[in-house]
Design a protein around this motif. Structure first.
Motif, mmCIF file in Angstrom:
data_model
loop_
_atom_site.group_PDB
_atom_site.id
_atom_site.type_symbol
_atom_site.label_atom_id
_atom_site.label_comp_id
_atom_site.label_asym_id
_atom_site.label_seq_id
_atom_site.Cartn_x
_atom_site.Cartn_y
_atom_site.Cartn_z
ATOM 1 N N ALA A 1 0.824 -1.211 0.000
ATOM 2 C CA ALA A 1 0.000 0.000 0.000
ATOM 3 C C ALA A 1 0.854 1.254 0.000
ATOM 4 C CB ALA A 1 -0.928 -0.016 1.212
ATOM 5 N N ILE A 2 1.951 1.246 0.779
ATOM 6 C CA ILE A 2 2.850 2.408 0.806
ATOM 7 C C ILE A 2 3.553 2.558 -0.540
ATOM 8 C CG2 ILE A 2 4.906 3.401 1.872
ATOM 9 C CD1 ILE A 2 4.080 2.111 4.497
ATOM 10 N N THR A 3 3.940 1.440 -1.126
ATOM 11 C CA THR A 3 4.612 1.469 -2.430
ATOM 12 C C THR A 3 3.691 2.044 -3.496
ATOM 13 O OG1 THR A 3 5.935 -0.457 -1.797
ATOM 14 C CG2 THR A 3 5.822 0.067 -4.147
ATOM 15 N N ASP A 4 2.378 1.782 -3.368
ATOM 16 C CA ASP A 4 1.402 2.280 -4.352
ATOM 17 C C ASP A 4 0.816 3.631 -3.949
ATOM 18 O OD1 ASP A 4 1.764 -0.025 -5.813
ATOM 19 O OD2 ASP A 4 0.077 -1.088 -4.901
ATOM 20 N N LEU A 5 1.525 4.363 -3.099
ATOM 21 C CA LEU A 5 0.994 5.599 -2.540
ATOM 22 C C LEU A 5 0.592 6.609 -3.609
ATOM 23 C CD1 LEU A 5 0.464 7.001 0.191
ATOM 24 C CD2 LEU A 5 2.795 7.901 0.098
ATOM 25 N N ASN A 6 1.417 6.771 -4.630
ATOM 26 C CA ASN A 6 1.114 7.765 -5.672
ATOM 27 C C ASN A 6 -0.176 7.414 -6.415
ATOM 28 O OD1 ASN A 6 3.307 9.448 -5.175
ATOM 29 N ND2 ASN A 6 4.670 8.277 -6.502
#
Length: 559
Positions: free
Chosen positions: A158-163
């Motif tokens: 989820a953090i990696t897909d933040l953008n």
């Protein structure tokens, strides 16, 4: 000195919330530059607001709730500033730790503070042990908001897909109308600031949102700043002095903040000052004393005969002041010093140079300001008058003549120490006043004069109070002295002195004369000291004294 026009605005109660001020400047100056890394990346107010919103999404993804603790530990950068604002406006409690703390101390304080998330830079993270921080669910790189570590793979994804998540939430783009920060939280805990990295009974000062609102609004009323102004931030952001007055106070006033990133060399600092042209310099007396002793004083000594002629004396000192102002960018409206007293001889020279300087007084527990006065009202030797968001008094039967402990209470005063009730009961009086541990007197105009620390005061054989800070001011005024600490050894006062090696080298003294310097310091200093506080011996130390983040000497190491 009297400023002809300035009148501070009347204080409002409750104090205007600093997050309302932040929201206003972001919306007003959306495309303008807000914060910068000197020699590096610049962020507009739009960039700052966008990244704040991304941090909100990140914290939500990591399961962080309002009131949860989040540690922030990294070197001073614009990214540090954005991380702080993201956590703070999310209403999690920021735990800013000094990057200079030892890794084991950082591990311990992250755990002691019950932090559930950690924001750090790569250098800090590489030295930490996640196993010693069991409550942490996610560790985030402040540079790009990527995960260093997460306890769950789903959180990492989820953090990696933040953008992508951000774009999905704002498909039409992120605009000023999307910026909303909470202001109904005045009594809530905003920051826990640890005053040391010790692993035994650490003192985490608990500061509410209203503490920052009060002290920031005081700054805006007494040290007004404007959009178009700039400031060079060089104090550690992990310390309340730097956090409040080199970051939050200027940014909430629309000022562009430039971060140097680390303690600068004199040449880098002066280059940054010339490039940025700040409206204010916030520092500690030690820095300004070094500037004076290394740059201004030698030049004045070369003009010695001229300085003894009254008319020429004024001209020479005025020219020296103008040159110093130009060295700091030529746009300075205020030099603000705090954390210690200014050496009286240096202060006398600054007055003659007509520098717009003042010395304030505060502590972490006051977020940080307790006393201040603008330079045109400042009484030499004092630290100003009590701020109007606090009540300050001297615990003495005769405050004008007999030093007593300085006590304070008010909107800006902390709620106590995190998980340390023993310290709370010791530091607050029954009627709510904070024991500062500092000794002072008060003149008829309300100016506060610091006389020393209650813990450092010596008592002479005849019952006379001796304040080592006052003795050190005399010793530090001697030629070739860089800094000093006075200690009591079996009833004898000994001055530990670190010498200015460059000044000695430049003097051309022969070895015999150099060897005589300590005794000369003792002899000349004693001429200026009362009989009950005569120095018995001067000892030379070979390395500078260890200091706190606000550049106060850790005198307990030398007693």
């Amino acid at each position: 000195m009297k400023h002809p026009d300035f009148k501070p605005a009347t204080r409002q109660e409750p104090d205007p919330h600093y997050l309302a001020k932040l929201e206003n400047v972001i919306k007003s100056y959306w495309k303008d530059t807000a914060i910068c890394n000197y020699g590096g990346r610049k962020y507009s107010y739009e960039d700052v607001a966008t990244n704040i919103e991304k941090i909100h999404l990140l914290l939500e993804t990591a399961g962080v709730k309002k009131g949860d603790k989040v540690t922030l530990c990294a070197r001073n950068t614009a990214e540090w500033a954005i991380a702080f604002l993201g956590i703070n406006t999310y209403e999690a409690v920021v735990v800013p730790l000094l990057a200079d703390f030892l890794p084991d101390s950082i591990n311990h304080l992250v755990d002691h503070s019950d932090s559930v998330a950690l924001f750090a830079d790569e250098d800090i993270w590489s030295k930490l042990d996640i196993a010693k921080m069991p409550k942490v669910r996610a560790a985030v790189n402040i540079t790009d908001l990527s995960p260093f570590w997460t306890g769950l793979e789903t959180v990492k994804e989820a953090i990696t897909d933040l953008n992508s998540t951000f774009k999905a939430k704002f498909p039409g783009g992120f605009t000023p109308e999307d910026v909303h920060y909470p202001t109904d939280n005045a009594k809530d805990l905003a920051v826990i600031n640890y005053t040391s990295g010790t692993t035994s009974a650490p003192k985490g000062v608990m500061l509410r949102y209203e503490c920052f609102s009060a002290t920031i609004d005081y700054g805006h009323r007494y040290l007004p700043n404007y959009h178009g102004d700039s400031i060079v931030s060089m104090l550690p952001m992990g310390h309340i002095y730097g956090l409040t007055y080199e970051f939050l106070y200027p940014l909430c006033g629309g000022v562009c903040v430039w971060f140097l990133g680390k303690t600068p060399s004199p040449s880098l600092l002066l280059k940054a000052m010339k490039d940025v042209r700040p409206y204010i310099v916030i520092t500690v007396p030690l820095v300004m004393e070094k500037v004076y002793k290394s740059g201004v004083a030698p030049a004045l000594r070369k003009l010695g005969v001229l300085t003894r002629i009254p008319v020429l004396n004024d001209i020479v000192y005025k020219a020296a002041g103008e040159k110093l102002m130009e060295a700091f960018g030529g746009n300075i409206r205020y030099f603000i010093m705090g954390g210690a007293a200014l050496n009286p001889e240096v202060e006398k020279a600054f007055r003659k140079m007509r520098l717009p300087y003042t010395v304030g007084y505060g502590m972490t527990e006051a977020a940080p300001l307790l006393a201040f006065r603008c330079w045109w009202e400042y009484a030499p030797g004092s630290c100003g008058q009590a701020v109007d968001c606090a009540e300050v008094k001297i615990d003495s039967e005769d405050p004008q003549r007999i030093a007593g402990e300085i006590l304070a209470k008010g909107t800006n005063i902390c709620s106590g120490y995190y998980k340390y009730p023993e310290a709370d009961s010791a530091v607050f009086t029954a009627d709510g006043y904070l024991h500062t541990g500092d000794l002072g007197t008060l003149d008829s105009c309300g100016n506060i004069f610091i006389r020393g620390r209650s813990k450092t005061m010596f008592l002479s054989a005849n019952g006379q109070n001796i304040y080592p800070e006052e003795m050190e001011a005399v010793v530090n005024a001697r030629e070739y002295v860089a800094e000093s600490v006075v200690v009591d050894r079996g009833g004898k006062l000994v001055a530990l002195v670190y010498l200015d090696q460059k000044a000695i080298e430049d003097s051309g003294l022969d070895p015999e004369a150099v060897a005589d310097i300590p005794e000369e310091i003792r002899r000349v200093s004693n001429r200026h000291l009362p009989g009950y506080s005569q120095i018995a011996k001067v000892e030379v130390v070979t390395v500078p004294f260890e200091k706190t983040p606000k550049m106060s000497i850790k005198r307990f190491l030398y007693s």
